[in-house]
Design a protein around this motif. Structure first.
Motif, PDB file in Angstrom:
ATOM      1  N   HIS A 140      45.702 109.676  87.240  1.00 54.40           N
ATOM      2  CA  HIS A 140      44.699 110.662  86.835  1.00 54.40           C
ATOM      3  C   HIS A 140      43.667 109.965  87.316  1.00 54.40           C
ATOM      4  O   HIS A 140      43.150 108.785  87.484  1.00 54.40           O
ATOM      5  CB  HIS A 140      44.695 110.433  85.143  1.00 54.40           C
ATOM      6  CG  HIS A 140      43.845 111.414  84.512  1.00 54.40           C
ATOM      7  ND1 HIS A 140      42.578 110.929  84.469  1.00 54.40           N
ATOM      8  CD2 HIS A 140      43.923 112.573  83.939  1.00 54.40           C
ATOM      9  CE1 HIS A 140      41.994 111.912  83.780  1.00 54.40           C
ATOM     10  NE2 HIS A 140      42.923 113.089  83.350  1.00 54.40           N
ATOM     11  N   PHE A 141      42.612 111.017  87.846  1.00 53.20           N
ATOM     12  CA  PHE A 141      41.141 110.515  88.275  1.00 53.20           C
ATOM     13  C   PHE A 141      40.435 109.506  87.421  1.00 53.20           C
ATOM     14  O   PHE A 141      39.716 108.801  87.973  1.00 53.20           O
ATOM     15  CB  PHE A 141      40.396 111.668  88.640  1.00 53.20           C
ATOM     16  CG  PHE A 141      40.684 112.507  90.089  1.00 53.20           C
ATOM     17  CD1 PHE A 141      40.546 111.547  91.233  1.00 53.20           C
ATOM     18  CD2 PHE A 141      41.362 113.717  90.180  1.00 53.20           C
ATOM     19  CE1 PHE A 141      40.676 112.074  92.436  1.00 53.20           C
ATOM     20  CE2 PHE A 141      41.545 114.275  91.353  1.00 53.20           C
ATOM     21  CZ  PHE A 141      41.264 113.053  92.575  1.00 53.20           C
ATOM     22  N   LEU A 142      40.321 109.551  86.120  1.00 48.10           N
ATOM     23  CA  LEU A 142      39.590 108.955  85.174  1.00 48.10           C
ATOM     24  C   LEU A 142      40.093 107.431  85.630  1.00 48.10           C
ATOM     25  O   LEU A 142      39.279 106.707  85.853  1.00 48.10           O
ATOM     26  CB  LEU A 142      39.792 109.292  83.875  1.00 48.10           C
ATOM     27  CG  LEU A 142      38.891 108.570  82.918  1.00 48.10           C
ATOM     28  CD1 LEU A 142      37.441 108.643  83.283  1.00 48.10           C
ATOM     29  CD2 LEU A 142      38.860 109.087  81.423  1.00 48.10           C
ATOM     30  N   PHE A 145      39.014 106.151  89.069  1.00 47.06           N
ATOM     31  CA  PHE A 145      37.767 106.095  89.115  1.00 47.06           C
ATOM     32  C   PHE A 145      37.433 104.632  88.344  1.00 47.06           C
ATOM     33  O   PHE A 145      36.664 103.746  88.862  1.00 47.06           O
ATOM     34  CB  PHE A 145      36.803 107.276  88.461  1.00 47.06           C
ATOM     35  CG  PHE A 145      35.367 106.993  88.776  1.00 47.06           C
ATOM     36  CD1 PHE A 145      34.882 106.932  90.060  1.00 47.06           C
ATOM     37  CD2 PHE A 145      34.341 106.776  87.892  1.00 47.06           C
ATOM     38  CE1 PHE A 145      33.605 106.789  90.310  1.00 47.06           C
ATOM     39  CE2 PHE A 145      33.194 106.486  88.252  1.00 47.06           C
ATOM     40  CZ  PHE A 145      32.534 106.608  89.174  1.00 47.06           C
ATOM     41  N   ILE A 146      37.920 104.407  87.297  1.00 47.34           N
ATOM     42  CA  ILE A 146      37.583 103.155  86.543  1.00 47.34           C
ATOM     43  C   ILE A 146      38.393 102.033  87.251  1.00 47.34           C
ATOM     44  O   ILE A 146      37.495 100.834  87.475  1.00 47.34           O
ATOM     45  CB  ILE A 146      38.111 103.075  84.956  1.00 47.34           C
ATOM     46  CG1 ILE A 146      37.394 104.404  84.507  1.00 47.34           C
ATOM     47  CG2 ILE A 146      38.112 101.906  84.386  1.00 47.34           C
ATOM     48  CD1 ILE A 146      37.987 104.465  82.957  1.00 47.34           C
ATOM     49  N   GLU A 149      35.795 101.177  90.327  1.00 48.50           N
ATOM     50  CA  GLU A 149      34.867 100.504  90.003  1.00 48.50           C
ATOM     51  C   GLU A 149      34.809  99.055  89.794  1.00 48.50           C
ATOM     52  O   GLU A 149      34.027  98.332  89.815  1.00 48.50           O
ATOM     53  CB  GLU A 149      33.838 101.416  88.976  1.00 48.50           C
ATOM     54  CG  GLU A 149      33.377 102.584  89.513  1.00 48.50           C
ATOM     55  CD  GLU A 149      32.430 102.466  90.917  1.00 48.50           C
ATOM     56  OE1 GLU A 149      31.733 101.470  90.707  1.00 48.50           O
ATOM     57  OE2 GLU A 149      32.924 103.263  91.524  1.00 48.50           O
ATOM     58  N   VAL A 153      32.469  96.712  91.704  1.00 44.96           N
ATOM     59  CA  VAL A 153      31.344  96.170  90.970  1.00 44.96           C
ATOM     60  C   VAL A 153      31.225  94.389  90.897  1.00 44.96           C
ATOM     61  O   VAL A 153      30.161  94.013  91.328  1.00 44.96           O
ATOM     62  CB  VAL A 153      30.823  96.656  89.773  1.00 44.96           C
ATOM     63  CG1 VAL A 153      29.913  96.236  89.086  1.00 44.96           C
ATOM     64  CG2 VAL A 153      30.738  98.363  89.973  1.00 44.96           C
ATOM     65  N   LEU A 180      27.332 101.901  95.527  1.00 43.11           N
ATOM     66  CA  LEU A 180      27.148 102.757  94.398  1.00 43.11           C
ATOM     67  C   LEU A 180      26.781 104.330  94.933  1.00 43.11           C
ATOM     68  O   LEU A 180      27.258 105.447  94.385  1.00 43.11           O
ATOM     69  CB  LEU A 180      25.636 102.508  93.810  1.00 43.11           C
ATOM     70  CG  LEU A 180      25.457 101.343  92.792  1.00 43.11           C
ATOM     71  CD1 LEU A 180      24.029 100.984  92.627  1.00 43.11           C
ATOM     72  CD2 LEU A 180      26.221 101.978  91.631  1.00 43.11           C
ATOM     73  N   ALA A 183      30.096 105.542  95.445  1.00 51.27           N
ATOM     74  CA  ALA A 183      30.753 105.914  94.269  1.00 51.27           C
ATOM     75  C   ALA A 183      30.325 107.309  93.741  1.00 51.27           C
ATOM     76  O   ALA A 183      31.028 108.092  93.180  1.00 51.27           O
ATOM     77  CB  ALA A 183      30.684 104.756  93.240  1.00 51.27           C
ATOM     78  N   SER A 184      28.914 107.659  93.966  1.00 52.74           N
ATOM     79  CA  SER A 184      28.478 108.939  93.499  1.00 52.74           C
ATOM     80  C   SER A 184      29.124 110.203  94.263  1.00 52.74           C
ATOM     81  O   SER A 184      29.160 110.997  93.708  1.00 52.74           O
ATOM     82  CB  SER A 184      26.736 108.689  93.097  1.00 52.74           C
ATOM     83  OG  SER A 184      26.263 108.001  94.424  1.00 52.74           O
ATOM     84  N   LEU A 187      32.142 110.713  93.001  1.00 56.02           N
ATOM     85  CA  LEU A 187      32.404 111.526  91.621  1.00 56.02           C
ATOM     86  C   LEU A 187      32.106 112.721  91.733  1.00 56.02           C
ATOM     87  O   LEU A 187      32.601 113.587  90.985  1.00 56.02           O
ATOM     88  CB  LEU A 187      31.264 110.599  90.843  1.00 56.02           C
ATOM     89  CG  LEU A 187      31.467 110.749  89.275  1.00 56.02           C
ATOM     90  CD1 LEU A 187      32.734 110.099  88.657  1.00 56.02           C
ATOM     91  CD2 LEU A 187      30.204 110.094  88.474  1.00 56.02           C
ATOM     92  N   VAL A 190      35.116 114.541  92.939  1.00 53.34           N
ATOM     93  CA  VAL A 190      36.120 114.722  91.936  1.00 53.34           C
ATOM     94  C   VAL A 190      35.807 115.837  91.030  1.00 53.34           C
ATOM     95  O   VAL A 190      36.462 116.566  90.426  1.00 53.34           O
ATOM     96  CB  VAL A 190      36.328 113.238  91.123  1.00 53.34           C
ATOM     97  CG1 VAL A 190      36.997 113.491  89.999  1.00 53.34           C
ATOM     98  CG2 VAL A 190      36.767 112.123  92.114  1.00 53.34           C
ATOM     99  N   SER A 191      34.140 115.860  90.780  1.00 52.84           N
ATOM    100  CA  SER A 191      33.807 117.140  89.685  1.00 52.84           C
ATOM    101  C   SER A 191      34.338 118.375  90.321  1.00 52.84           C
ATOM    102  O   SER A 191      34.648 119.278  89.698  1.00 52.84           O
ATOM    103  CB  SER A 191      32.475 116.906  89.368  1.00 52.84           C
ATOM    104  OG  SER A 191      31.585 117.251  90.460  1.00 52.84           O
ATOM    105  N   LEU A 200      42.701 117.078  85.975  1.00 47.83           N
ATOM    106  CA  LEU A 200      42.425 115.631  86.618  1.00 47.83           C
ATOM    107  C   LEU A 200      43.627 114.804  86.776  1.00 47.83           C
ATOM    108  O   LEU A 200      43.645 113.641  87.585  1.00 47.83           O
ATOM    109  CB  LEU A 200      41.399 114.876  85.803  1.00 47.83           C
ATOM    110  CG  LEU A 200      39.940 115.539  85.962  1.00 47.83           C
ATOM    111  CD1 LEU A 200      39.229 115.042  84.736  1.00 47.83           C
ATOM    112  CD2 LEU A 200      39.317 115.261  87.216  1.00 47.83           C
ATOM    113  N   TYR A 201      44.644 115.416  86.451  1.00 49.48           N
ATOM    114  CA  TYR A 201      46.123 114.411  86.825  1.00 49.48           C
ATOM    115  C   TYR A 201      46.401 115.058  88.374  1.00 49.48           C
ATOM    116  O   TYR A 201      46.509 116.149  88.684  1.00 49.48           O
ATOM    117  CB  TYR A 201      46.991 115.131  85.925  1.00 49.48           C
ATOM    118  CG  TYR A 201      47.149 114.391  84.440  1.00 49.48           C
ATOM    119  CD1 TYR A 201      47.538 113.224  84.376  1.00 49.48           C
ATOM    120  CD2 TYR A 201      46.539 115.466  83.592  1.00 49.48           C
ATOM    121  CE1 TYR A 201      47.521 112.682  83.072  1.00 49.48           C
ATOM    122  CE2 TYR A 201      46.409 114.680  82.390  1.00 49.48           C
ATOM    123  CZ  TYR A 201      47.022 113.447  81.918  1.00 49.48           C
ATOM    124  OH  TYR A 201      46.798 113.009  80.637  1.00 49.48           O
TER     125      TYR A 201
END
Lengths: 491, 102
Positions: A140-142, A145-146, A149, A153, A180, A183-184, A187, A190-191, A200-201
């Motif tokens: 899943h994209f969430l 992404f976590i 990062e 980071v 950063l 990453a943006s 993001l 992905v949006s 988002l799967y």
């Protein structure tokens, strides 16, 4: 709720247990507690991580009954987290790399200014490892992404670890700003993908999305640009050399192998999900052909003119990243197994080279290629080992690097990319030239002030021994590739 | 009801204003602000897509919340690094970060 799903997260949970134990142990073992006298806590993290590695290895071993598959394959949180035997193999590789990094960090961490920060180093490094675990196992994209990062980071904190050295801070600033930025971009991509497909799967995006429009392609382009920064592919590579040069050598080693390998594997497994559609599949192949060729060529050409060994290794890593993602073309199962095999060999060879560079830097403070003149006369063992690792990186036959490059080329060739393989082969010859420059400096060129002989500490010797064994044995044990091949999946 | 295009227009302007700022600003703090603009553009996209196109779930909203939290963590680390640079240079302009190049 079905608690048995946590069984499929066994790798993450056991790593988390290691982190917590180290966190508590750091309270009692840190230097301030004993009147400022340093307690070298290298053995504890190394032992715990080795235990964790053995645990992962055990879950991969073929066992009787169905127990085996229940342990190493499964999903959790409704498919957000997916674990397959393949991800476990890659996690095992990253574990081994972290173990080598811990071993070679000993002397650097026992310096006066680093004594109080030892615990932080281990914990931050392990957290980046945890982030890579989640990134590779994401469905899943969430989660992706976590994980991404969490993996990038803390690395910037590691790059800035030498607080009183200006280069370290400058390298960290360059790294964090571009991380950063990428990453943006990612993001935003992905949006757009979410807006087009409504899910988002990874699996659902391919199932529910009927046709491809320009917005979806734009989203994928932003996504690839973001991942290109993490992998330091040309033209997203400009931070690499500066960050590698300024960071502490141990952190450079970690950055050049582990985060790169995890990002490459994640990219392949996500793109395999995206390949449902012919247009996307074509577009992705076309983009990556140029990224790969640019990375290999530019990395090689810029490596020739470097005088600083860490910058040299940075450009070498850029070109190696090109080879590493060469199997992405076509996205076949053969490509995945060759990529993982390449990653394993690259881990031992590159970390071996960095271990030698690090131990020489810690003992003499020298980092230029010219300083290595006449190294063979004073430190024959170290220069022999560095030679083996460089030969393996260049792909000279008896060593493991030859076989890994061969499998990668074979995968791209059988996917139909003949001319790309030809360009990559020509570049292998160029890379041989600049790797041999260092060998020439060590063996042939004389020096009036050679690096004086020294004996490195026993942890570094253990790291060097693991890398030596890996470079020599991985090429000879042919069954490893076959073993990996049984677990790989593709388009 | 406001059309989805208006929202996307705003977020696209924010995104590219952020990219422009990232490239042209000299102070690292201004660059960080530009990055925040870009991250927030993506968060707006998530919220809008979720609310107007796929109102049955909350995936986009959750993603936006996580995006904000991660952006905060990143800025904290970035500002710590900027402070470290300020201690050594008494300046945080990107023009000064030129010790290592090529």
């Amino acid at each position: 709720m079905d608690y048995s799903q946590f069984l499929s997260m066994q790798a993450e949970l056991s790593l988390l247990a290691v982190i917590i134990v180290l966190f508590v142990a750091d309270l009692f073992m840190s230097a301030d507690n004993k009147g400022g006298k340093g307690v070298y806590n290298t053995p504890l993290p190394v032992a715990l991580l080795a235990l964790h590695t053995l645990f992962l290895l055990y879950s991969l071993c073929p066992q009787s009954g169905s127990c085996h598959h229940a342990l190493s394959a499964g999903s959790a949180f409704g498919g957000m987290f997916l674990s397959t035997p393949m991800t476990t193999i890659v996690k095992l590789t990253l574990n081994l790399g972290t173990l080598i990094v811990f071993l070679m960090a000993h002397r650097w961490l026992s310096r006066e200014e680093n004594l109080v920060k030892q615990g932080e180093f281990y914990i931050i490094t392990l957290f980046t490892l945890l982030g890579m675990y989640f990134m590779m196992s994401s469905g899943h994209f969430l989660m992706f992404f976590i994980g991404l990062e969490l993996a990038s980071v803390p690395i910037s904190a590691l790059v800035a670890f030498d607080k009183y050295r200006y280069e370290s801070a400058e390298a960290a600033a360059k790294f964090i700003l571009l991380a950063l930025f990428s990453a943006s971009l990612l993001l935003y991509g992905v949006s757009l993908i979410y807006g087009c497909s409504g899910s988002l799967y990874f699996a659902d995006i391919s199932r529910f999305f009927p046709s491809v429009d320009a917005l979806f392609l734009l989203g994928v382009a932003f996504f690839v640009a973001g991942m290109g920064f993490k992998l330091s592919l040309v033209p997203f590579h400009l931070w690499t050399a500066d960050t590698y040069q300024g960071a502490p050598t141990v952190v450079t080693a970690h950055l050049s192998v582990l985060s790169k390998g995890a990002a490459a594997f994640t990219l392949l497994s996500i793109l395999i999900h995206f390949s449902f559609n012919e247009i996307i599949f074509q577009a992705w192949n076309e983009v990556f052909v140029w990224l790969i060729i640019a990375s290999i060529t530019v990395g090689n050409l810029f490596a020739i003119r470097q005088r600083n060994l860490k910058r040299f290794m940075a450009f070498s890593a850029i070109s190696q990243a090109g080879y590493l993602i060469l199997p992405i073309l076509g996205g076949t199962a053969q490509g995945m197994s060759s990529m993982v095999y390449y990653l394993i060999v690259y881990t031992v060879a590159n970390l071996g080279a960095f271990a030698v560079i690090n131990t020489i830097e810690q003992h003499s403070g020298k980092l230029l290629i010219d300083d290595y003149n006449g190294l063979y006369r004073t430190n024959p063992k170290l220069s022999f080992l560095l030679t083996l690792c460089l030969f393996s990186l260049a792909g000279i036959p008896p060593f493991a690097g030859f076989f890994s490059k061969f499998f990668v080329f074979m995968a791209a060739f059988s996917a139909g990319w003949h001319w790309v393989v030809l360009v990559a082969l020509i570049n292998t010859v160029i890379s041989l030239y600049y790797y041999l420059l260092i060998v020439k400096a060590m063996y042939i060129l004389p020096s009036e002030t050679p690096i004086s002989p020294f004996r490195s500490d026993r942890y570094t010797r253990a790291a060097l021994f693991i890398c030596l064994a890996g470079v020599i044995l991985l090429g000879l044990v042919g069954s490893l590739y076959t073993y990996i091949d049984t677990f790989s999946f593709g388009v | 009801m406001i059309q989805i295009e208006y929202f996307l227009f705003v977020s696209a302007i924010m995104m590219f204003a952020g990219i422009y700022g990232f490239i042209t600003r000299k102070s690292t703090l201004a660059i960080l602000l530009s990055i925040e603009l870009m991250l927030n553009a993506a968060d707006i996209n998530f919220a809008v897509f979720n609310r107007l196109l796929y109102p049955n779930g909350h995936e986009g909203l959750f993603f936006a919340i996580f995006g904000i939290a991660i952006a905060a963590a990143e800025s904290a680390v970035a500002i710590a690094i900027m402070i470290n640079i300020y201690r050594q240079l008494q300046n945080i302009s990107v023009d000064q970060l030129t010790k290592m190049k090529w």
